[in-house]
Structures are given as structure tokens and as C-alpha cells.
Design a protein around this motif. Structure first.
Motif, PDB file in Angstrom:
ATOM      1  N   UNK A  35      28.714  56.311  -9.396  1.00 33.73           N
ATOM      2  CA  UNK A  35      29.656  55.530  -8.584  1.00 33.73           C
ATOM      3  C   UNK A  35      29.856  56.092  -7.181  1.00 33.73           C
ATOM      4  N   UNK A  36      29.137  57.127  -6.834  1.00 35.06           N
ATOM      5  CA  UNK A  36      29.305  57.752  -5.525  1.00 35.06           C
ATOM      6  C   UNK A  36      29.171  56.714  -4.402  1.00 35.06           C
ATOM      7  N   UNK A  37      30.222  56.600  -3.587  1.00 35.54           N
ATOM      8  CA  UNK A  37      30.189  55.672  -2.465  1.00 35.54           C
ATOM      9  C   UNK A  37      30.370  54.206  -2.827  1.00 35.54           C
ATOM     10  N   UNK A  38      30.701  53.911  -4.076  1.00 38.25           N
ATOM     11  CA  UNK A  38      30.898  52.522  -4.494  1.00 38.25           C
ATOM     12  C   UNK A  38      32.308  52.038  -4.138  1.00 38.25           C
ATOM     13  N   UNK A  39      32.437  50.725  -4.058  1.00 36.05           N
ATOM     14  CA  UNK A  39      33.703  50.084  -3.726  1.00 36.05           C
ATOM     15  C   UNK A  39      34.078  49.107  -4.840  1.00 36.05           C
ATOM     16  N   UNK A  40      35.372  49.066  -5.164  1.00 35.53           N
ATOM     17  CA  UNK A  40      35.847  48.189  -6.222  1.00 35.53           C
ATOM     18  C   UNK A  40      37.131  47.483  -5.786  1.00 35.53           C
ATOM     19  N   UNK A  41      37.248  46.229  -6.219  1.00 40.50           N
ATOM     20  CA  UNK A  41      38.530  45.541  -6.119  1.00 40.50           C
ATOM     21  C   UNK A  41      39.177  45.648  -7.487  1.00 40.50           C
ATOM     22  N   UNK A  42      40.435  46.112  -7.525  1.00 40.23           N
ATOM     23  CA  UNK A  42      41.116  46.405  -8.784  1.00 40.23           C
ATOM     24  C   UNK A  42      42.502  45.763  -8.812  1.00 40.23           C
ATOM     25  N   UNK A  43      42.869  45.238  -9.952  1.00 38.67           N
ATOM     26  CA  UNK A  43      44.259  44.832 -10.147  1.00 38.67           C
ATOM     27  C   UNK A  43      45.140  46.075 -10.062  1.00 38.67           C
ATOM     28  N   UNK A  44      46.318  45.928  -9.484  1.00 34.92           N
ATOM     29  CA  UNK A  44      47.217  47.053  -9.331  1.00 34.92           C
ATOM     30  C   UNK A  44      47.969  47.383 -10.606  1.00 34.92           C
ATOM     31  N   UNK A  45      48.338  48.638 -10.752  1.00 40.29           N
ATOM     32  CA  UNK A  45      49.124  49.041 -11.911  1.00 40.29           C
ATOM     33  C   UNK A  45      50.522  48.416 -11.837  1.00 40.29           C
ATOM     34  N   UNK A  46      51.021  47.992 -12.983  1.00 42.46           N
ATOM     35  CA  UNK A  46      52.326  47.320 -13.095  1.00 42.46           C
ATOM     36  C   UNK A  46      52.380  45.976 -12.384  1.00 42.46           C
ATOM     37  N   UNK A  47      51.227  45.447 -11.997  1.00 43.78           N
ATOM     38  CA  UNK A  47      51.175  44.121 -11.381  1.00 43.78           C
ATOM     39  C   UNK A  47      50.862  43.070 -12.441  1.00 43.78           C
ATOM     40  N   UNK A  48      51.373  41.885 -12.259  1.00 42.37           N
ATOM     41  CA  UNK A  48      51.232  40.822 -13.234  1.00 42.37           C
ATOM     42  C   UNK A  48      50.043  39.913 -12.902  1.00 42.37           C
ATOM     43  N   UNK A  49      49.347  39.468 -13.948  1.00 42.38           N
ATOM     44  CA  UNK A  49      48.207  38.571 -13.737  1.00 42.38           C
ATOM     45  C   UNK A  49      48.631  37.284 -13.034  1.00 42.38           C
TER      46      UNK A  49
END
Length: 269
Positions: free
Chosen positions: A69-83
Motif C-alpha cells: 500500500x506504499x503511496x496508495x490513496x483511499x477514500x474512507x467512511x469516517x469513524x462514528x459517521x452514519x451511512x
């Protein structure tokens, strides 16, 4: 402040797909409160301007060394955030992270310093495995389908491939569109490294894994494909449970009928 997805159609499309799936998860009742998580590898749509962005957070330890994963980028849902909120305002309920050079930490680069899902170690472990195995899968979805979770409370269904064969037999589409079936992981503490390691092990055989008494994780080429596999398995579970509620054990397709499907669709198992 201008969002990172503005004027970047390819990136905006992927974030929009995450938001769309988040809405489906909420509508199905699979995402109570802040339940469930989504991560997607967006490295292929990240341009030089994004790569040069300064972090808006300090470095955060992942707890694992993930060399692929070196240098990879991700979009992530936030912790404690609702769908349901991710569906409406994805960039206010998720963040873009960059994996650091040490391959064991990350930093947030956009849009806001929203900490990613608490189950990030499991998600990133899955992505690390996928890249290392040469897979083109880029999305990971974790959600809580009521019917599938209910079935894991019966020890009979926790035996290897017992639930897979049952769900395959309920409707031809499940055999065709979830050809690897459903892996089972015995209960482990949510967000633990033990759960992350077990999930990666199951991905060697399966695209969808069941966390006993917790939920499912699915991986796919994109977030919609990952969702579709869970949705299909859930439909089979509903058919089974509906038949049981009507007072009979569903017959299911025979081994011969499922073998016919395997040959017709050139399925792996």
C-alpha cells in the motif's frame, strides 16, 4: 474550501458510487447508527496536484506493516459517521487518506480531518492482500445484513461452506453471481488485528466473508459490485427464512442443477 473532488470527474464518480451504495445500505436496514464501513482505492484517479497536498492530520499508526500500500490513496467512511449521512454528504462524512512511506501509518489529506473507520486495519489488510495477489479489486464494503447475521447464530451454518451451499441452492442467480460463495470467520473482537488477519486468510478463497454474529465484508472491482454480491446472498437468505416461516424446509436446487449452472456459467467452484 474547494472540495478535492471538484473538477476531477473520475474521482467524483467513484465517491458518488460510494455515496449511492451507502444509501442502499441504510435503506435496507443494514447500517444502524454508524454501522458498516466502505473503503475504495482511488490511487489510479489521483493526479499530481493531489499527490502534492500537505496532510491535514498527523501520522496515524495502522498497527500493521502493509508493504503493497506504499503511496496508495483511499477514500474512507469516517469513524462514528452514519451511512445515511455519507449518502448525502460524502466528503463531510468521509476522508481521503494517503499511506505513508513506512507502510504502517497514514495521514489524512482531504477534505476534512475526519478519522477513517475504526475497522481500517481490516480494510487496509484486505486491500494490501488484493494488490499483492494481482487482483484488480479496489473496493471493500462491510455491512450488517440482518438475515445473514441471524443465520450465523446457528452453529450448523458455521461449518465450512455449509451456508454457501444452502444459499447457492435457493436461487440460480446466487450460484452465478457469487461463484466463490461465502467464507465464515468465527467471532472476533470488532476492529481487532485478529479479525483483520482472519479476513485476509478467507479472501484467498472467497470474495465475501461473514464475520460471525457481526456482519459481512465484500470486495470487488468497484463498490457497486461488492454491494451486489452481498445483496444477492441476502436475497437467498430471505428466501430460505421465508420458507421456514411458512412451516417447511425449502427443497433448494439439487447438486445436479447447481453443477449444470457451474458448467453453463463457467464458474470456479
Amino acid at each position: 474550501m474547494k472540495s478535492i473532488i471538484e473538477d476531477r470527474p473520475a474521482l467524483a464518480k467513484q465517491v458518488a458510487e460510494v455515496a449511492e451504495v451507502a444509501g442502499y445500505l441504510w435503506q435496507k436496514g443494514w447500517a444502524e447508527r454508524n454501522g458498516g464501513n466502505i473503503t475504495i482505492n482511488i490511487t489510479d484517479v489521483v493526479d499530481s496536484a493531489i499527490r502534492n497536498l500537505k496532510p491535514i492530520s498527523g501520522r496515524v499508526d495502522i498497527g500493521k506493516y502493509l508493504p503493497n500500500l506504499k503511496g496508495c490513496y483511499f477514500f474512507c467512511k469516517g469513524t462514528n459517521k452514519r451511512m445515511r449521512d455519507l449518502a448525502r454528504w460524502p466528503m463531510e462524512n468521509g476522508s481521503v487518506i494517503r499511506i505513508c512511506e513506512d507502510c504502517s501509518s497514514y495521514e489524512i489529506i482531504a477534505d476534512k480531518p475526519i478519522c477513517p473507520t475504526s475497522e481500517l486495519p481490516s480494510h487496509l489488510s484486505m486491500h494490501n492482500y488484493l494488490i499483492g495477489s494481482g487482483s484488480t479489486y479496489k473496493a471493500a464494503v462491510h455491512t450488517h445484513p440482518i438475515d445473514l447475521i441471524a443465520m450465523t447464530h446457528n452453529p450448523i451454518f458455521l461449518k465450512k461452506d455449509a451456508l454457501t451451499k444452502l444459499l447457492w441452492s435457493m436461487i440460480p442467480e446466487t450460484r452465478a453471481f457469487c461463484p466463490k460463495g461465502l467464507g465464515i470467520i468465527p467471532y472476533a473482537l470488532p476492529s481487532s488485528l485478529e479479525l483483520a488477519d482472519s479476513t485476509v486468510k478467507e479472501l484467498i478463497e472467497y470474495d465475501v466473508v461473514m464475520w460471525e454474529k457481526h456482519g459481512v465484508c465484500a470486495v470487488g472491482e468497484n463498490v457497486m459490485e461488492a454491494f451486489d454480491m452481498v445483496d444477492t446472498l441476502s436475497k437467498s437468505a430471505q428466501i430460505y427464512l421465508m420458507a421456514k416461516s411458512m412451516g417447511f424446509e425449502p427443497e433448494g436446487m439439487s447438486d445436479a442443477q447447481m453443477e449444470e449452472l457451474k458448467v453453463a456459467f463457467n464458474l470456479p467452484k
